[in-house]
Design an enzyme around this catalytic site. Sequence first.
Site, PDB file in Angstrom:
ATOM      1  N   GLU A 198      -5.497  32.139  28.007  1.00 38.17           N
ATOM      2  CA  GLU A 198      -6.557  31.569  27.172  1.00 38.17           C
ATOM      3  C   GLU A 198      -6.576  32.203  25.788  1.00 38.17           C
ATOM      4  O   GLU A 198      -6.734  31.504  24.774  1.00 38.17           O
ATOM      5  CB  GLU A 198      -7.907  31.756  27.865  1.00 38.17           C
ATOM      6  N   SER A 210     -16.671  36.286  35.280  1.00 38.70           N
ATOM      7  CA  SER A 210     -17.957  35.616  35.097  1.00 38.70           C
ATOM      8  C   SER A 210     -19.088  36.625  35.132  1.00 38.70           C
ATOM      9  O   SER A 210     -19.036  37.607  35.882  1.00 38.70           O
ATOM     10  CB  SER A 210     -18.169  34.567  36.190  1.00 38.70           C
ATOM     11  N   HIS A 242       3.277  13.637  34.290  1.00 36.79           N
ATOM     12  CA  HIS A 242       1.948  13.041  34.104  1.00 36.79           C
ATOM     13  C   HIS A 242       0.875  13.797  34.900  1.00 36.79           C
ATOM     14  O   HIS A 242      -0.154  13.221  35.280  1.00 36.79           O
ATOM     15  CB  HIS A 242       1.932  11.561  34.529  1.00 36.79           C
ATOM     16  N   ASN A 268       3.036  36.526 -11.846  1.00 38.13           N
ATOM     17  CA  ASN A 268       3.609  35.256 -11.411  1.00 38.13           C
ATOM     18  C   ASN A 268       4.943  35.396 -10.682  1.00 38.13           C
ATOM     19  O   ASN A 268       5.347  34.482  -9.951  1.00 38.13           O
ATOM     20  CB  ASN A 268       3.785  34.321 -12.616  1.00 38.13           C
ATOM     21  N   LYS A 318     -15.098  36.012  40.619  1.00 37.21           N
ATOM     22  CA  LYS A 318     -14.318  35.052  39.829  1.00 37.21           C
ATOM     23  C   LYS A 318     -13.400  35.796  38.863  1.00 37.21           C
ATOM     24  O   LYS A 318     -13.820  36.724  38.185  1.00 37.21           O
ATOM     25  CB  LYS A 318     -15.242  34.117  39.064  1.00 37.21           C
TER      26      LYS A 318
END
Length: 466
Positions: free
Chosen positions: A330, A317, A187, A140, A323
């Site tokens: 990520e 890809s 925005h 503990n 690509k």
Amino acid sequence: MATMKARPPRIERDTLGAVRVPAGALWGPQTQRAVENFRISGQRMPRPFLRALGLVKASCARVNRDMGLLPARLASAVERAALEVSQGRFDAHFPVDVYQTGSGTSTNMNANEVIARLASRALGRKVHPNDHVNRGQSSNDVIPTAIHVSAALEVTESLLPALDHLRRTILRKARSVEGVVKTGRTHLMDAMPIRLSQEMSGWAEQVANSERRVASALPRLCELALGGTAVGTGVNTPRSFGPRVAADLRRRTGVAFSAAPNYFEKLAAVDAAVELSGQMRGAAVSVTKIANDLRWMNSGPLSGLGEIRLPALQPGSSIMPGKVNPVIPEAVLMACARVMGDDLAVALAGQSGSFELNTMLPLTAHCLLESVALLSSSARALADKAVADFAVDAARMASLLERNPVLATALSPVIGYEAAARVARRAAASGTTVRQAALEAGGLAPERLARLLDPEALTEGGSRSQ
């Protein structure tokens, strides 16, 4: 060809009776019961925790020797074995699942049994897991202490240096792009001009604040529960035991550990761990913002923003040739999401203290240390594989900025908000620059328009009406 026969298990006994333990295992009966009982996740206690647990046991052995509570030769054998555990030499002999008894008793006894067997081999006589290795301790107070020690070491040795590295890398890159002006965005819509270096200075300050917040949690984390034993009263151990162990850990690590001012709080609650976890969640939020900005700026290359080009690290890809994806941002975003999830788990564990003991200690250790590791690695990956070497398309930024209708904002102090809005609408409708639209509207000389609409000057603040 004859096959080798596996050695039969050995029979060991604890207070509940006989247990079959694998022949080559360093652990004993209590660990074996835990292995059989807790087949939950297959995840073991993390290496930084085992490092700290070994250090705690080594310091306890030394203090027991110095206080005359264990014979010097026996205590020294225990200390040496515990340090070997701390160094990771016997991690394979710590098989207990993270999801076990909430006090972590199974892991404490795992350490006691392994260290006792190693010390027994060294001495040529039996060393007892409880009477000798665990002398003056309880699960503990040992497990909360190991949580604090492991987290404090990982924060000081790994996380804070990694965040510092990310901050310095951002600032170094910002200095290299000081003259690049781009369209600001609010925005996700075009806004007034901003220098890329100014935008990046915001990132650096986010990281600096994260460093300060994480570091601010260390003083509470460095307070150790050891000495409280079972319920915080310190039963079965001298009053000076905890402070002396903390001092020995301070000597071994260079971290300012001390005995907790109140053992009852340190056994019943994991508030310091909750605090650190929350600060790491804040750091993960900051790193998420930076990673997302990099992804947006890199988007394209034709139909996105295309302001920067992140390093091409791998094909993006399995079906689309050529690509390339922003793989590092990520990966970092996923790691940060996990840190935020771990923080929730630590918070739920933190509220699971009942009376004199928290009973989600192993989960707290697992999540806290996972977050430290994920944040440390993510900060370094983002710095070294994304920020340090991205390329800037300054020409594209300048071209987009020149056609930005929002530049008409700079005309408001001179011609008024309504007239400036008409210029902006005219530029947007015709696809011309704000300067051309303003010239066509009349009223301002070309030289004055050039001064008012100079993008770089607009990044310096203040009125440009003169």
